[in-house]
Design an enzyme around this catalytic site. Sequence first.
Site, PDB file in Angstrom:
ATOM      1  N   PHE A  19      43.429  43.165  47.695  1.00  0.00           N
ATOM      2  CA  PHE A  19      42.313  42.854  46.795  1.00  0.00           C
ATOM      3  C   PHE A  19      42.712  42.922  45.324  1.00  0.00           C
ATOM      4  CE2 PHE A  19      40.619  44.810  50.685  1.00  0.00           C
ATOM      5  CZ  PHE A  19      39.853  43.758  51.156  1.00  0.00           C
TER       6      PHE A  19
ATOM      7  N   ASP B  60      62.610  36.899  49.845  1.00  0.00           N
ATOM      8  CA  ASP B  60      61.974  35.612  49.546  1.00  0.00           C
ATOM      9  C   ASP B  60      63.025  34.523  49.726  1.00  0.00           C
ATOM     10  OD1 ASP B  60      59.227  34.894  47.623  1.00  0.00           O
ATOM     11  OD2 ASP B  60      60.742  33.335  47.927  1.00  0.00           O
TER      12      ASP B  60
ATOM     13  N   LYS C 260      38.249  40.006  53.249  1.00  0.00           N
ATOM     14  CA  LYS C 260      38.936  39.388  52.133  1.00  0.00           C
ATOM     15  C   LYS C 260      38.250  38.102  51.669  1.00  0.00           C
ATOM     16  CE  LYS C 260      41.746  38.084  49.173  1.00  0.00           C
ATOM     17  NZ  LYS C 260      42.608  38.692  48.187  1.00  0.00           N
TER      18      LYS C 260
ATOM     19  N   CYS D  73      43.313  31.951  43.784  1.00  0.00           N
ATOM     20  CA  CYS D  73      42.591  32.603  44.888  1.00  0.00           C
ATOM     21  C   CYS D  73      41.175  32.072  45.083  1.00  0.00           C
ATOM     22  CB  CYS D  73      42.566  34.101  44.663  1.00  0.00           C
ATOM     23  SG  CYS D  73      44.226  34.794  44.497  1.00  0.00           S
TER      24      CYS D  73
ATOM     25  N   ARG E 290      43.741  42.231  41.530  1.00  0.00           N
ATOM     26  CA  ARG E 290      43.407  41.216  40.520  1.00  0.00           C
ATOM     27  C   ARG E 290      44.650  40.984  39.674  1.00  0.00           C
ATOM     28  NH1 ARG E 290      39.571  44.941  37.460  1.00  0.00           N
ATOM     29  NH2 ARG E 290      41.190  46.319  38.267  1.00  0.00           N
ATOM     30  N   GLU E 291      44.966  39.722  39.404  1.00  0.00           N
ATOM     31  CA  GLU E 291      46.079  39.469  38.499  1.00  0.00           C
ATOM     32  C   GLU E 291      45.717  40.073  37.144  1.00  0.00           C
ATOM     33  OE1 GLU E 291      47.314  35.334  38.499  1.00  0.00           O
ATOM     34  OE2 GLU E 291      47.261  35.334  40.680  1.00  0.00           O
TER      35      GLU E 291
ATOM     36  N   LEU F  22      29.276  38.434  35.892  1.00  0.00           N
ATOM     37  CA  LEU F  22      28.157  37.610  35.415  1.00  0.00           C
ATOM     38  C   LEU F  22      28.531  37.012  34.057  1.00  0.00           C
ATOM     39  CD1 LEU F  22      24.801  39.469  36.260  1.00  0.00           C
ATOM     40  CD2 LEU F  22      25.853  37.525  37.434  1.00  0.00           C
TER      41      LEU F  22
ATOM     42  N   LYS G 187      64.113  33.213  42.115  1.00  0.00           N
ATOM     43  CA  LYS G 187      63.157  34.309  41.972  1.00  0.00           C
ATOM     44  C   LYS G 187      63.802  35.644  42.352  1.00  0.00           C
ATOM     45  CE  LYS G 187      58.881  33.367  43.284  1.00  0.00           C
ATOM     46  NZ  LYS G 187      57.860  33.089  44.307  1.00  0.00           N
TER      47      LYS G 187
ATOM     48  N   LYS H  46      42.906  33.126  33.281  1.00  0.00           N
ATOM     49  CA  LYS H  46      42.199  34.277  32.712  1.00  0.00           C
ATOM     50  C   LYS H  46      43.200  35.047  31.854  1.00  0.00           C
ATOM     51  CE  LYS H  46      42.945  37.751  36.301  1.00  0.00           C
ATOM     52  NZ  LYS H  46      42.312  38.722  37.179  1.00  0.00           N
TER      53      LYS H  46
HETATM   54  C1  UGA Z   1      40.523  37.481  42.622  1.00  0.00           C
HETATM   55  C2  UGA Z   1      39.698  38.679  43.090  1.00  0.00           C
HETATM   56  O1  UGA Z   1      38.966  39.212  41.990  1.00  0.00           O
HETATM   57  C3  UGA Z   1      40.606  39.776  43.666  1.00  0.00           C
HETATM   58  O2  UGA Z   1      39.827  40.843  44.165  1.00  0.00           O
HETATM   59  C4  UGA Z   1      41.435  39.162  44.805  1.00  0.00           C
HETATM   60  O3  UGA Z   1      42.329  40.109  45.343  1.00  0.00           O
HETATM   61  C5  UGA Z   1      42.240  37.992  44.267  1.00  0.00           C
HETATM   62  O4  UGA Z   1      41.337  37.015  43.719  1.00  0.00           O
HETATM   63  C6  UGA Z   1      43.008  37.401  45.415  1.00  0.00           C
HETATM   64  O5  UGA Z   1      42.390  36.855  46.323  1.00  0.00           O
HETATM   65  O6  UGA Z   1      44.218  37.584  45.453  1.00  0.00           O
HETATM   66  P1  UGA Z   1      42.006  36.971  40.464  1.00  0.00           P
HETATM   67  O7  UGA Z   1      42.248  35.613  41.059  1.00  0.00           O
HETATM   68  O8  UGA Z   1      43.154  37.733  39.906  1.00  0.00           O
HETATM   69  O9  UGA Z   1      41.360  37.943  41.564  1.00  0.00           O
HETATM   70  O10 UGA Z   1      40.958  36.757  39.307  1.00  0.00           O
HETATM   71  P2  UGA Z   1      39.484  37.258  38.951  1.00  0.00           P
HETATM   72  O11 UGA Z   1      39.564  38.414  38.041  1.00  0.00           O
HETATM   73  O12 UGA Z   1      38.653  37.414  40.162  1.00  0.00           O
HETATM   74  O13 UGA Z   1      38.962  36.024  38.122  1.00  0.00           O
HETATM   75  C7  UGA Z   1      38.845  34.740  38.756  1.00  0.00           C
HETATM   76  C8  UGA Z   1      38.287  33.722  37.808  1.00  0.00           C
HETATM   77  O14 UGA Z   1      36.921  33.971  37.568  1.00  0.00           O
HETATM   78  C9  UGA Z   1      38.967  33.649  36.439  1.00  0.00           C
HETATM   79  O15 UGA Z   1      39.182  32.285  36.108  1.00  0.00           O
HETATM   80  C10 UGA Z   1      37.956  34.275  35.512  1.00  0.00           C
HETATM   81  O16 UGA Z   1      38.036  33.783  34.205  1.00  0.00           O
HETATM   82  C11 UGA Z   1      36.650  33.869  36.186  1.00  0.00           C
HETATM   83  N1  UGA Z   1      35.495  34.740  35.855  1.00  0.00           N
HETATM   84  C12 UGA Z   1      35.527  36.054  36.185  1.00  0.00           C
HETATM   85  C13 UGA Z   1      34.391  34.203  35.249  1.00  0.00           C
HETATM   86  O17 UGA Z   1      34.320  32.995  34.960  1.00  0.00           O
HETATM   87  N2  UGA Z   1      33.326  35.014  34.962  1.00  0.00           N
HETATM   88  C14 UGA Z   1      33.339  36.337  35.268  1.00  0.00           C
HETATM   89  O18 UGA Z   1      32.334  37.009  34.976  1.00  0.00           O
HETATM   90  C15 UGA Z   1      34.463  36.868  35.897  1.00  0.00           C
END
Ligand code: UGA
Length: 436
Positions: A147, A30, A206, A262, A149-150, A252, A35, A325
Amino acid sequence: MRLSVIGCGYLGAVHAAAMASIGHEVVGIDVDEAKIAMLAKGKAPFFEPGLQELLTQELESGRLRFTTDLSEASSATVHFIGVGTPQKAGSYSADLRFVNAAVDGLLPYLKPGDIVAGKSTVPVGTAQELAPRIVETGATLVWNPEFLREGFAVNDTIAPDRLVAGVPSGPEGERAADVLREVYHTAIATETPFLVTDYATAELVKVSANAFLATKISFINAMAEIAEVTGADVTQLADALGHDARIGRRFLGAGIGFGGGCLPKDIRAFSARAEELGQGESVSFLREVDAINLRRRARAAQLVVDALGGDVHGKSVTVLGAAFKPHSDDIRDSPALDVAVRLHGLGARVTVTDPEAIENARRVQPQLTYVADRDEALAGADAVLVVTEWDEYRTQLDPTAAGDLVSGKIVVDGRNCLDPVRWRDAGWQYFGMGRP
Ligand code: UGA
């Protein structure tokens, strides 16, 4: 195998450590010296459950190292590009400058037979455009979207639900797919589907996956808006819808909507790219998805204003949560922080707390007051707003004990994560999102 990972942010740092943990020799690279210094000492530069332990373990094993020197990529044969593709200032498009810089920087160190695997989220058509520069060196480009998720990044990287490899046609592409199969041999051994596609399909998997997830969230949030004018309960609605296996209950969750590094920027970049392709109308609904999402933030702030009698000026509002989140310290496009900033803008005295995200939040929104201790943050509040559904607030916060700390027992549940009956029984006025 010998791998390099260019870009050590949320994606790359986890990818590098995870690949070392399955037996590869990995160098993470990087440009950010601070970092890299942290990573090299085994310190995760951001909060991601399990990462710290994995880094320590893999650095000790000798399979993982970090550097700012791109020339060290020359020891590897597979090079992952995991740099950011943020939203361009003043536009909806993705900013590809870091991807271009990573590829250009890597070119002098590529050897015939090497594989460059793009993991960054890019507009469809990017791989096709990058490929000729890479092919000139005798290396092959594959697009291998991520894909993860954080909050679950380590597990999602080691045991993903699917692997996608976008490859060029012909024997070069087949060989590249085989190399990726070898990289991911542990996941493939446990029946993880491995899909081989062309570049455009891999890039689209993606962005369309994220567009679908965003649409699902905005769909239920649109239903929350209808619930609000009809007296229906959106959480019961979601439960009932979710029993239909074709729909499913996940994503949902109605509330203040999606944020993070993302979903928001990916749906915007997708719209922008579709328009460039002359096909904007195909995804014009994503503008609506975005608009619904942003309306919910305004709605949460309005609920607080209404609950406090129409004016928050000078009132103390405690905001529980700053991260976009739970299980993350990421505040990029965080709906939680956005709502806090809106209330501050309306004149409220806003105190924000979060188990992990305070430092990041303070850096971008220094005008808010931050308090690390939850109970201290609650002391004297005229209203409490839950905006990130950490267990510390969702399950571990006792409404009776919290009631003794605050000045006014008003709670706005921006994530529909509290039990309204429990809070009302403890004497609180409870307001949910799309719930009576
Ligand atoms: C998202 C995707 O879920 C991953 O599959 C993808 O790899 C990633 O983006 C990326 O492109 O790198 P992430 O950003 O970690 O992952 O977060 P999510 O778990 O998808 O949540 C996104 C947002 O949606 C959060 O703010 C969460 O609070 C919100 N959310 C989620 C809701 O408001 N309602 C729900 O039912 C679920």
